[in-house]
Enzyme design. Sequence first.
Site, PDB file in Angstrom:
ATOM      1  CG  ASP A  30      -2.093   1.034   1.300  1.00 27.50           C
ATOM      2  OD1 ASP A  30      -3.137   0.626   1.059  1.00 27.50           O
ATOM      3  OD2 ASP A  30      -1.831   2.112   0.900  1.00 27.50           O
ATOM      4  CB  ILE A  31       0.670   4.162  -2.165  1.00 28.63           C
ATOM      5  CG1 ILE A  31       1.684   5.049  -2.836  1.00 28.63           C
ATOM      6  CG2 ILE A  31      -0.445   5.241  -2.063  1.00 28.63           C
ATOM      7  CD1 ILE A  31       1.455   5.543  -4.296  1.00 28.63           C
ATOM      8  CG  ASN A  88     -11.864  -0.410   4.316  1.00 29.33           C
ATOM      9  OD1 ASN A  88     -12.411  -0.813   5.399  1.00 29.33           O
ATOM     10  ND2 ASN A  88     -10.727  -0.004   3.917  1.00 29.33           N
ATOM     11  CB  VAL A  97      -9.449   1.692  -4.708  1.00 28.14           C
ATOM     12  CG1 VAL A  97      -9.172   1.075  -6.341  1.00 28.14           C
ATOM     13  CG2 VAL A  97      -8.334   2.743  -4.638  1.00 28.14           C
ATOM     14  CG  HIS A 101      -8.777  -3.475  -2.283  1.00 29.95           C
ATOM     15  ND1 HIS A 101      -9.684  -2.537  -2.764  1.00 29.95           N
ATOM     16  CD2 HIS A 101      -8.254  -2.649  -1.063  1.00 29.95           C
ATOM     17  CE1 HIS A 101      -9.762  -1.448  -2.139  1.00 29.95           C
ATOM     18  NE2 HIS A 101      -9.245  -1.536  -0.755  1.00 29.95           N
TER      19      HIS A 101
HETATM   20  P1  5GP Z   1      -9.566   1.119   0.513  1.00 28.59           P
HETATM   21  O1  5GP Z   1      -9.890   2.690   1.147  1.00 28.59           O
HETATM   22  O2  5GP Z   1     -10.262   1.435  -1.010  1.00 28.59           O
HETATM   23  O3  5GP Z   1     -10.094  -0.041   1.388  1.00 28.59           O
HETATM   24  O4  5GP Z   1      -8.231   0.951   0.059  1.00 28.59           O
HETATM   25  C1  5GP Z   1      -7.480   1.676  -1.041  1.00 28.59           C
HETATM   26  C2  5GP Z   1      -5.996   1.459  -0.723  1.00 28.59           C
HETATM   27  O5  5GP Z   1      -5.378   1.974  -1.848  1.00 28.59           O
HETATM   28  C3  5GP Z   1      -5.514   2.576   0.348  1.00 28.59           C
HETATM   29  O6  5GP Z   1      -5.168   2.238   1.585  1.00 28.59           O
HETATM   30  C4  5GP Z   1      -4.524   3.483  -0.403  1.00 28.59           C
HETATM   31  O7  5GP Z   1      -3.522   4.169   0.500  1.00 28.59           O
HETATM   32  C5  5GP Z   1      -4.132   2.605  -1.383  1.00 28.59           C
HETATM   33  N1  5GP Z   1      -3.736   3.083  -2.580  1.00 28.59           N
HETATM   34  C6  5GP Z   1      -4.397   4.048  -3.240  1.00 28.59           C
HETATM   35  N2  5GP Z   1      -3.706   4.486  -4.484  1.00 28.59           N
HETATM   36  C7  5GP Z   1      -2.850   3.627  -4.614  1.00 28.59           C
HETATM   37  C8  5GP Z   1      -1.524   3.432  -5.649  1.00 28.59           C
HETATM   38  O8  5GP Z   1      -1.725   4.166  -6.497  1.00 28.59           O
HETATM   39  N3  5GP Z   1      -0.756   2.506  -5.324  1.00 28.59           N
HETATM   40  C9  5GP Z   1      -0.658   1.737  -4.301  1.00 28.59           C
HETATM   41  N4  5GP Z   1       0.184   0.884  -3.935  1.00 28.59           N
HETATM   42  N5  5GP Z   1      -1.819   1.872  -3.306  1.00 28.59           N
HETATM   43  C10 5GP Z   1      -2.683   2.977  -3.329  1.00 28.59           C
END
Ligand code: 5GP
Length: 115
Positions: A30-31, A88, A97, A101
Amino acid sequence: MGETIFTKIIKREIPADIVYETDSVLAFRDIRPQAPTHILIIPKIEIPAVTDIKGKEHASVLADLFDAANEIAKKENLVEKGFRIVINCGPDGGQEVYHLHLHLMGGRKFSWPAG
Ligand code: 5GP
């Protein structure tokens, strides 16, 4: 629902720190890590959210996601102390996103209930 940033990572259109890959699954760091180890595990097919899962149709790829999680947890030395897997879903669930995942997180102690 259109293509997300995760599809671009699958297609290698944007970089990511990839730690695991099979024909059906990709995993990368994760970034914005929320734990010393924070890895996102995604199916290569586009399933936007938990609410789009069709049990029978997606059974095999869902199994692959959890096989990946266990494999990565072993590689990252998380098995002995444990780890957390989070999915989530939707705005109140904190989903950013819309490509299904697992968040695999470890290397610190997590509190419960989640915030
Ligand atoms: P969500 O909030 O949808 O459950 O998690 C999305 C995750 O994707 C977040 O923890 C966010 O930091 C990670 N994320 C968003 N954009 C990128 C990206 O471009 N690269 C990576 N490696 N992680 C990302």
